[in-house]
Scaffold this motif. Structure first.
Motif, short mmCIF file in Angstrom:
data_model
loop_
_atom_site.label_atom_id
_atom_site.label_comp_id
_atom_site.label_asym_id
_atom_site.label_seq_id
_atom_site.Cartn_x
_atom_site.Cartn_y
_atom_site.Cartn_z
N ILE A 1 32.88 53.61 45.26
CA ILE A 1 33.82 52.42 44.98
C ILE A 1 33.19 51.49 44.09
CG2 ILE A 1 32.87 51.30 47.07
CD1 ILE A 1 36.44 51.53 45.92
N ARG B 1 34.42 51.31 40.56
CA ARG B 1 35.90 51.08 40.49
C ARG B 1 36.20 49.48 40.67
NH1 ARG B 1 39.14 54.68 44.33
NH2 ARG B 1 40.37 53.80 43.14
N LEU B 2 35.21 48.64 41.17
CA LEU B 2 35.64 47.27 41.18
C LEU B 2 35.05 46.30 40.51
CD1 LEU B 2 34.39 47.29 45.08
CD2 LEU B 2 36.81 47.00 44.36
N GLY C 1 32.26 44.35 43.42
CA GLY C 1 31.50 45.48 43.63
C GLY C 1 30.18 45.13 44.18
N ARG D 1 36.83 57.25 46.31
CA ARG D 1 36.82 58.00 45.23
C ARG D 1 38.09 58.08 44.53
NH1 ARG D 1 33.03 63.37 45.72
NH2 ARG D 1 31.13 62.34 46.89
N ARG D 2 39.12 58.12 45.42
CA ARG D 2 40.56 58.86 44.91
C ARG D 2 41.68 57.74 45.52
NH1 ARG D 2 37.26 63.16 45.65
NH2 ARG D 2 37.81 63.20 47.75
N PRO E 1 41.62 50.23 44.92
CA PRO E 1 40.62 50.04 45.65
C PRO E 1 40.56 48.98 46.80
CG PRO E 1 40.63 48.89 43.31
CD PRO E 1 41.65 49.82 43.51
#
Length: 270
Positions: free
Chosen positions: A101, A104-105, A110, A170-171, A175
């Motif tokens: 994750i 993705r942030l 993050g 992940r998917r 987020p």
């Protein structure tokens, strides 16, 4: 299905296997996450969301659960060992599923999540890593510390407990679904793990730090996760319904795993 997904999540999948992952997750979560997002309350602000989350956690703690009460008050040593074994598929790899994750942030959000994960991984100190604390518990209970020992006969609900965070990190398309899930989870552990700490003390188990550490550190973690939500909100705004869907989904999956583990313990070691 959940055991197969757990194995795939711990592999380097081929294109065909990755398609299998997506198919399993869609059948399992696709409709449910849409339902939870659509049915989420309308929150006027992030503050309103945080208030609702706090109220939900307070109500869950006050209500308790039959499974938690059984663990705290009645579980025998053999039953406790069954429950510990059931959650070994998580405890022995704790938080590793969360790592994807972070990229993705946005940077600040993050880093707030990564600050939590640093603690989960013992700040690089093997002896303090939560997975090592679980190994210490297993060793005292004269149980295997090898993950492979627990992969063949676990409850589907236990595999789902770990698979959920693989998907979230992940998917999951948004987020903030992960952030809502993890913010809820870190806060809920502050009361959900009390039954394990009480049971360990009642049963004379000395290596109970896996449980007591969570009761201490997760207060900080829950605040960090709210910070992550605030940072994401400041960066690009939050989809509050998707945050709430993460809360609801995690509450469902975690509760189901505990209920199933206790039921198995009572059946296997009556």
């Amino acid at each position: 299905m959940m055991r197969r997904l757990y194995q795939l999540n711990r592999s380097v999948p081929t294109a065909q296997e990755y398609a299998e992952i997506l198919d399993i997750e869609e059948k399992w979560l696709g409709q449910r996450i849409c339902e939870l997002t659509a049915s989420a309350p309308h929150f006027a602000s992030r503050t309103a969301l945080f208030t609702a989350m706090s109220e939900r956690l307070r109500d869950e703690e006050a209500a308790g659960s039959e499974a938690d009460a059984y663990i705290a008050e009645h579980a025998t040593l053999e039953q406790f060992k069954v429950i510990v074994g059931e959650f070994a598929v998580d405890g022995l790899v704790e938080s590793l599923s969360h790592l994807p994750i972070v990229p993705r942030l946005p940077h600040r959000a993050g880093m707030s999540v990564f600050r939590v994960l640093i603690d989960e991984l013992g700040c690089g100190n093997v002896e303090q890593a939560h997975s090592q604390l679980y190994r210490d518990l297993l060793t005292e209970l004269d149980m295997s510390t090898e993950l492979e020992s627990y992969l063949d006969d676990g409850n589907e609900e236990s595999y789902a407990y770990v698979n959920l965070f693989h998907w979230l990190a992940r998917r999951a398309p948004a987020p903030e679904t992960f952030l809502g899930a993890y913010a809820y989870f870190e806060s809920s552990v502050l009361f959900a793990f009390k039954c394990y700490a009480v049971a360990a003390k009642r049963l004379g188990i000395s290596h109970d730090k896996y449980y007591t550490e969570h009761l201490y550190i997760d207060d900080f973690h829950s605040k960090q996760m709210r910070t992550a939500l605030m940072e994401l909100d400041a960066e690009r705004g939050l989809d509050l319904a998707k945050v709430w869907a993460g809360v609801e989904l995690t509450s469902e999956v975690a509760a189901a795993a505990t209920v199933a583990a206790v039921a198995k313990a009572r059946e296997v070691a009556p």
